[in-house]
Scaffold this motif. Structure first.
Motif, short mmCIF file in Angstrom:
data_model
loop_
_atom_site.label_atom_id
_atom_site.label_comp_id
_atom_site.label_asym_id
_atom_site.label_seq_id
_atom_site.Cartn_x
_atom_site.Cartn_y
_atom_site.Cartn_z
N VAL A 114 0.84 -1.21 0.00
CA VAL A 114 0.00 0.00 0.00
C VAL A 114 0.87 1.25 0.00
CG1 VAL A 114 -1.56 1.39 1.43
CG2 VAL A 114 -2.10 -1.00 0.97
N LEU A 115 1.84 1.30 0.89
CA LEU A 115 2.66 2.51 0.98
C LEU A 115 3.47 2.75 -0.30
CD1 LEU A 115 3.90 2.36 4.68
CD2 LEU A 115 2.01 3.71 3.71
N THR A 116 3.96 1.68 -0.91
CA THR A 116 4.75 1.83 -2.14
C THR A 116 3.88 2.25 -3.31
OG1 THR A 116 6.35 0.18 -1.40
CG2 THR A 116 6.26 0.62 -3.77
N PHE A 117 2.84 1.46 -3.60
CA PHE A 117 2.06 1.71 -4.81
C PHE A 117 1.15 2.94 -4.69
CE2 PHE A 117 3.18 -2.81 -5.21
CZ PHE A 117 3.89 -2.72 -6.39
N SER A 118 0.77 3.29 -3.47
CA SER A 118 -0.04 4.50 -3.29
C SER A 118 0.85 5.73 -3.11
CB SER A 118 -0.96 4.37 -2.08
OG SER A 118 -0.24 4.50 -0.87
N ARG A 119 2.16 5.50 -3.12
CA ARG A 119 3.13 6.58 -2.89
C ARG A 119 2.77 7.31 -1.59
NH1 ARG A 119 1.93 7.42 -8.44
NH2 ARG A 119 3.56 6.56 -9.79
N PHE A 120 2.65 6.52 -0.53
CA PHE A 120 2.28 7.05 0.78
C PHE A 120 0.98 7.86 0.70
CE2 PHE A 120 6.55 5.70 1.45
CZ PHE A 120 6.61 5.33 2.78
N PHE A 121 -0.02 7.25 0.06
CA PHE A 121 -1.38 7.77 -0.03
C PHE A 121 -1.52 9.02 -0.90
CE2 PHE A 121 -0.83 5.76 4.19
CZ PHE A 121 -1.63 4.65 3.99
N GLY A 143 -9.73 3.21 2.69
CA GLY A 143 -9.60 1.77 2.44
C GLY A 143 -8.16 1.31 2.47
N LEU A 144 -7.26 2.12 1.91
CA LEU A 144 -5.84 1.78 1.91
C LEU A 144 -5.26 1.82 3.33
CD1 LEU A 144 -4.69 3.67 -1.30
CD2 LEU A 144 -5.07 1.20 -1.04
N VAL A 145 -5.68 2.79 4.12
CA VAL A 145 -5.24 2.85 5.51
C VAL A 145 -5.69 1.60 6.25
CG1 VAL A 145 -5.54 4.05 7.74
CG2 VAL A 145 -5.05 5.36 5.67
N MET A 146 -6.91 1.17 6.00
CA MET A 146 -7.42 -0.02 6.67
C MET A 146 -6.66 -1.28 6.25
SD MET A 146 -9.29 1.42 8.73
CE MET A 146 -9.60 -0.08 9.61
N ILE A 147 -6.19 -1.33 5.01
CA ILE A 147 -5.36 -2.46 4.58
C ILE A 147 -4.05 -2.47 5.36
CG2 ILE A 147 -4.03 -3.38 2.63
CD1 ILE A 147 -6.39 -2.37 0.82
N ILE A 200 -3.74 -1.32 8.38
CA ILE A 200 -4.12 -1.76 9.73
C ILE A 200 -4.23 -3.28 9.79
CG2 ILE A 200 -5.93 -1.67 11.52
CD1 ILE A 200 -4.22 0.91 11.23
N TRP A 201 -4.84 -3.89 8.76
CA TRP A 201 -4.89 -5.36 8.71
C TRP A 201 -3.48 -5.93 8.73
CZ3 TRP A 201 -8.75 -8.44 9.75
CH2 TRP A 201 -10.07 -8.04 9.52
N GLY A 202 -2.57 -5.30 7.98
CA GLY A 202 -1.18 -5.76 7.97
C GLY A 202 -0.55 -5.72 9.35
N LEU A 203 -0.82 -4.66 10.08
CA LEU A 203 -0.31 -4.55 11.45
C LEU A 203 -0.90 -5.66 12.33
CD1 LEU A 203 -0.47 -0.67 11.89
CD2 LEU A 203 1.61 -2.08 11.62
N ALA A 204 -2.16 -5.99 12.13
CA ALA A 204 -2.79 -7.06 12.90
C ALA A 204 -2.13 -8.40 12.62
CB ALA A 204 -4.29 -7.12 12.59
N TYR A 205 -1.80 -8.68 11.36
CA TYR A 205 -1.13 -9.95 11.03
C TYR A 205 0.20 -10.05 11.78
CZ TYR A 205 -4.17 -9.51 6.88
OH TYR A 205 -5.21 -9.33 6.02
N ILE A 206 0.96 -8.95 11.75
CA ILE A 206 2.26 -8.95 12.41
C ILE A 206 2.09 -9.07 13.92
CG2 ILE A 206 4.30 -7.53 12.90
CD1 ILE A 206 3.98 -6.44 9.98
N ALA A 207 1.07 -8.43 14.48
CA ALA A 207 0.85 -8.43 15.92
C ALA A 207 0.64 -9.83 16.49
CB ALA A 207 -0.35 -7.55 16.28
N ILE A 208 0.07 -10.74 15.71
CA ILE A 208 -0.18 -12.08 16.24
C ILE A 208 0.79 -13.12 15.69
CG2 ILE A 208 -2.63 -11.57 16.55
CD1 ILE A 208 -2.77 -13.93 14.22
N ALA A 209 1.79 -12.69 14.97
CA ALA A 209 2.69 -13.62 14.28
C ALA A 209 3.27 -14.70 15.20
CB ALA A 209 3.82 -12.85 13.59
N LYS A 210 3.65 -14.33 16.39
CA LYS A 210 4.26 -15.30 17.30
C LYS A 210 3.24 -16.05 18.15
CE LYS A 210 8.75 -13.13 17.59
NZ LYS A 210 9.80 -12.58 18.47
N ASP A 211 2.01 -15.57 18.17
CA ASP A 211 0.98 -16.17 19.03
C ASP A 211 -0.22 -16.67 18.24
OD1 ASP A 211 2.34 -15.64 21.50
OD2 ASP A 211 1.81 -13.53 21.24
N PHE A 212 -0.02 -17.00 16.98
CA PHE A 212 -1.15 -17.38 16.11
C PHE A 212 -1.95 -18.56 16.65
CE2 PHE A 212 2.50 -19.71 14.53
CZ PHE A 212 2.00 -20.99 14.34
N GLU A 213 -1.31 -19.48 17.35
CA GLU A 213 -2.02 -20.65 17.85
C GLU A 213 -3.00 -20.29 18.96
OE1 GLU A 213 -0.15 -24.41 18.42
OE2 GLU A 213 1.56 -23.82 17.20
#
Length: 134
Positions: A23-30, A47-51, A53-66
């Motif tokens: 998102v940041l690359t292709f939107s040229r930082f919005f 919508g791009l900001v929310m994408i 945010i979803w990315g941050l959520a994936y990273i947030a649970i990376a070590k605790d996914f189980e």
């Protein structure tokens, strides 16, 4: 196929970095208005900001996914929806028109849904695996 937990952790981080970096690359930082122009309902700056945010959520649970397997199911559903929306969008739009206006937006619309389908499969696999372990 046996996939190590550490590899799955890296998968969550990769999913997050794809959302955030893409998102940041292709939107040229919005600042790339062409992306929103061709799909204002889904790919507005909000919508791009929310994408991101979803990315941050994936990273947030990376070590605790189980520990949050039902959240992983939500991630799979979210990716399924974006993948479906992208496929439907492709059937009704002309990528050449986007490339003619802006190459970065063209690349974004060419690849974002394929990325979503890939991570839909990944999140689904992880959800089923963690569910089976309980």
């Amino acid at each position: 196929m046996k996939i190590q937990d550490k590899t799955i952790t890296y998968g969550f981080i990769a999913a997050g970095l794809m959302n955030i970096g893409g998102v940041l690359t292709f939107s040229r930082f919005f600042t790339n208005s062409t992306i929103a122009e061709f799909d204002p309902a889904v790919m507005s700056n909000f919508g791009l900001v929310m994408i991101v945010i979803w990315g941050l959520a994936y990273i947030a649970i990376a070590k605790d996914f189980e520990k949050v397997n039902w959240l992983v199911a939500v991630f799979a559903i979210e990716k399924l929806i974006y993948g479906f929306v992208w496929a439907k969008w492709l059937m009704n739009n002309d990528l050449a028109a986007i490339y003619a206006e802006d190459n970065m937006a063209g690349i974004f619309y060419t690849i974002y849904g394929a990325n979503d389908w890939l991570f839909f499969i990944f999140f689904s696999f992880v959800f089923i695996r963690t569910l089976a372990r309980k």
